[in-house]
Design a protein around this motif. Structure first.
Motif, PDB file in Angstrom:
ATOM      1  N   UNK A 259      32.576  43.321  49.005  1.00 42.01           N
ATOM      2  CA  UNK A 259      33.880  42.709  49.213  1.00 42.01           C
ATOM      3  C   UNK A 259      34.491  42.276  47.893  1.00 42.01           C
ATOM      4  N   UNK A 260      35.767  42.395  47.793  1.00 37.91           N
ATOM      5  CA  UNK A 260      36.479  41.900  46.615  1.00 37.91           C
ATOM      6  C   UNK A 260      36.955  40.462  46.810  1.00 37.91           C
ATOM      7  N   UNK A 261      36.751  39.943  47.983  1.00 34.98           N
ATOM      8  CA  UNK A 261      37.235  38.587  48.234  1.00 34.98           C
ATOM      9  C   UNK A 261      36.141  37.592  47.861  1.00 34.98           C
ATOM     10  N   UNK A 262      36.497  36.670  47.010  1.00 35.16           N
ATOM     11  CA  UNK A 262      35.494  35.750  46.527  1.00 35.16           C
ATOM     12  C   UNK A 262      36.161  34.464  46.063  1.00 35.16           C
ATOM     13  N   UNK A 263      35.349  33.453  45.926  1.00 34.23           N
ATOM     14  CA  UNK A 263      35.823  32.189  45.396  1.00 34.23           C
ATOM     15  C   UNK A 263      35.040  31.881  44.130  1.00 34.23           C
ATOM     16  N   UNK A 264      35.753  31.596  43.082  1.00 35.95           N
ATOM     17  CA  UNK A 264      35.087  31.260  41.830  1.00 35.95           C
ATOM     18  C   UNK A 264      34.506  29.860  41.910  1.00 35.95           C
ATOM     19  N   UNK A 265      33.246  29.771  41.552  1.00 37.23           N
ATOM     20  CA  UNK A 265      32.585  28.473  41.567  1.00 37.23           C
ATOM     21  C   UNK A 265      32.728  27.843  40.185  1.00 37.23           C
ATOM     22  N   UNK A 266      33.603  26.889  40.093  1.00 34.71           N
ATOM     23  CA  UNK A 266      33.945  26.354  38.780  1.00 34.71           C
ATOM     24  C   UNK A 266      32.891  25.395  38.245  1.00 34.71           C
TER      25      UNK A 266
ATOM     26  N   UNK B 157      30.157  32.206  38.296  1.00 30.24           N
ATOM     27  CA  UNK B 157      29.478  32.303  39.577  1.00 30.24           C
ATOM     28  C   UNK B 157      30.529  32.384  40.675  1.00 30.24           C
ATOM     29  N   UNK B 158      30.299  33.299  41.575  1.00 28.73           N
ATOM     30  CA  UNK B 158      31.236  33.511  42.668  1.00 28.73           C
ATOM     31  C   UNK B 158      30.524  33.348  44.000  1.00 28.73           C
ATOM     32  N   UNK B 159      31.294  32.967  44.978  1.00 26.06           N
ATOM     33  CA  UNK B 159      30.798  32.964  46.348  1.00 26.06           C
ATOM     34  C   UNK B 159      31.636  33.955  47.140  1.00 26.06           C
ATOM     35  N   UNK B 160      30.969  34.864  47.803  1.00 23.62           N
ATOM     36  CA  UNK B 160      31.667  35.871  48.579  1.00 23.62           C
ATOM     37  C   UNK B 160      32.333  35.244  49.796  1.00 23.62           C
ATOM     38  N   UNK B 161      33.582  35.576  49.996  1.00 26.84           N
ATOM     39  CA  UNK B 161      34.301  35.020  51.135  1.00 26.84           C
ATOM     40  C   UNK B 161      33.892  35.680  52.449  1.00 26.84           C
ATOM     41  N   UNK B 162      33.308  36.830  52.361  1.00 27.33           N
ATOM     42  CA  UNK B 162      32.989  37.563  53.582  1.00 27.33           C
ATOM     43  C   UNK B 162      31.568  37.314  54.067  1.00 27.33           C
ATOM     44  N   UNK B 163      30.593  37.410  53.179  1.00 35.94           N
ATOM     45  CA  UNK B 163      29.212  37.252  53.616  1.00 35.94           C
ATOM     46  C   UNK B 163      28.576  35.981  53.087  1.00 35.94           C
ATOM     47  N   UNK B 164      29.270  35.293  52.187  1.00 30.01           N
ATOM     48  CA  UNK B 164      28.769  34.014  51.711  1.00 30.01           C
ATOM     49  C   UNK B 164      27.757  34.118  50.584  1.00 30.01           C
ATOM     50  N   UNK B 165      27.474  35.322  50.145  1.00 26.60           N
ATOM     51  CA  UNK B 165      26.519  35.483  49.064  1.00 26.60           C
ATOM     52  C   UNK B 165      27.054  34.869  47.777  1.00 26.60           C
TER      53      UNK B 165
END
Ligand SMILES: [Zn+2]
Length: 73
Positions: free
Chosen positions: A33-40, A5-13
């Motif tokens: 967007x390719x910028x994201x944070x992995x939800x561990x 699960x990822x959270x988009x760094x740009x739009x928060x999706x």
């Protein structure tokens, strides 16, 4: 197969992505967007149930809630 699960760094999706290999390109389905944070560990922590509520939004449900859906009194 691993689903992350990822959270988009740009739009928060938040979105889930099946990652078949380390080279899998992850992009946001909403804004691409390719910028994201992995939800561990969200997925594995919730694997025993089908409830997505506690995992997703940071909504603070009472921990003693019997159903978590607000359908019981
Ligand atoms: Zn996005």
């Amino acid at each position: 197969m691993p689903i992350y699960e990822y959270a988009c760094d740009d739009c928060g999706a938040r979105y889930e992505q099946i990652v078949l290999s380390k080279g899998t390109k992850i992009s946001c389905p909403k804004c691409a967007s390719r910028r994201h944070t992995l939800q561990l560990s969200v997925f594995s922590a919730q694997a025993k149930g089908s409830s997505r509520e506690a995992a997703g939004n940071g909504d603070s449900l009472p921990s003693g809630s019997c159903c978590g859906m607000g359908g019981c009194n």
